[in-house]
Design a protein around this motif. Sequence first.
Motif, mmCIF file in Angstrom:
data_model
loop_
_atom_site.group_PDB
_atom_site.id
_atom_site.type_symbol
_atom_site.label_atom_id
_atom_site.label_comp_id
_atom_site.label_asym_id
_atom_site.label_seq_id
_atom_site.Cartn_x
_atom_site.Cartn_y
_atom_site.Cartn_z
ATOM 1 N N ILE A 22 78.053 126.201 15.483
ATOM 2 C CA ILE A 22 78.361 127.814 16.093
ATOM 3 C C ILE A 22 76.699 128.223 16.428
ATOM 4 N N SER A 26 75.621 128.557 20.304
ATOM 5 C CA SER A 26 74.765 130.128 20.302
ATOM 6 C C SER A 26 73.768 130.033 21.492
ATOM 7 N N GLN A 209 76.257 138.838 25.113
ATOM 8 C CA GLN A 209 75.783 138.216 24.260
ATOM 9 C C GLN A 209 75.814 138.848 22.926
ATOM 10 N N PRO A 212 77.272 136.001 20.757
ATOM 11 C CA PRO A 212 75.958 134.199 20.390
ATOM 12 C C PRO A 212 74.593 134.678 19.405
ATOM 13 N N GLY A 215 76.214 134.970 16.380
ATOM 14 C CA GLY A 215 75.679 133.211 16.035
ATOM 15 C C GLY A 215 74.583 132.910 15.711
ATOM 16 N N VAL A 216 73.198 133.492 16.087
ATOM 17 C CA VAL A 216 71.896 132.816 15.567
ATOM 18 C C VAL A 216 71.721 133.268 14.609
#
Length: 303
Positions: A22, A26, A209, A212, A215-216
């Motif tokens: 993930i 991302s 966004q 992601p 996700g980060v």
Amino acid sequence: MPRQNIVRVVLWMTGTLLSFSIMAISIRLLAGSLSVFEILTIRCVGALTILFSLLAVNPALRPQLRTKRIPMHFFRSAVHFGGQYSWATALTLLPFATVFALEFTLPVWVLVLAVAVLGEKLTSGRIVVIALGFIGCLVILRPGIIAFQPASLLVLLCSFLYAVFNVATKQMTSTETTFAIVFWMNLLQLPLALSGSDPLFVTRLEPWQAAPIAGVGIAGLAAHYCMARAFRYGDASLVIPLDFLRVPLIALVGYFFFAESVDALVFVGAAIILAGILWNLRLEARDARNLALPEDEGTPERP
């Protein structure tokens, strides 16, 4: 090992594999509109949001933040930041499978540093790890052949920096709590990430966004937490082969999400590196069992 623990290791490693995947997806998605510094800023802010929330919910954690080793925290955080920057940049330039395969050189660098810095013994098993790690890298990188990609050297730099980071972490665990180590790392890395970011980059963010970014921010913490839990329930001889599944998994992710080609030699090189790691683990486990035996049991009597 009890079957229940094996199931736990598999489940925690599944979380590790999914989290790393993930995070890689991302970073690749965000790289089109954000710099690597800005992506790492998001990662630090996300991690600190979670950590400060834990402090608010559980005030008993606050005393764990006391430390007398701020210079060591600075060194460790800077080294880890350099490794993160190299890794994230490599993800934007190379196929996912190449990045993840070369990451398996990390144990090789750790062994080299353990011998050079910590004064640990250079055993035959460790020599095999270093030799096969070098051969595996040559297979993946193919220097002198047209397939060689200079950006691959970023991953080797990343692995080396992570090895330095791991050795520093090992030295700190005797006086610092896990929570303190993670907290100070993210707090000290935030200014480093902001130093290379556009102060107004948040104004460029778009609704799509959000996924992601989450996700980060979340997957980075989750990956390391899940792996730590896996090591708690299982030996490295079980965890590391499961971790190797990152290579075929991320190759599939790259193929289906970003139309990346699958390079068979990347798998061959990663397998060579893994073979050296597993061989050393086998020898060290055998030596540990022999040391645990009484002297009269460790050496069989002659007939």
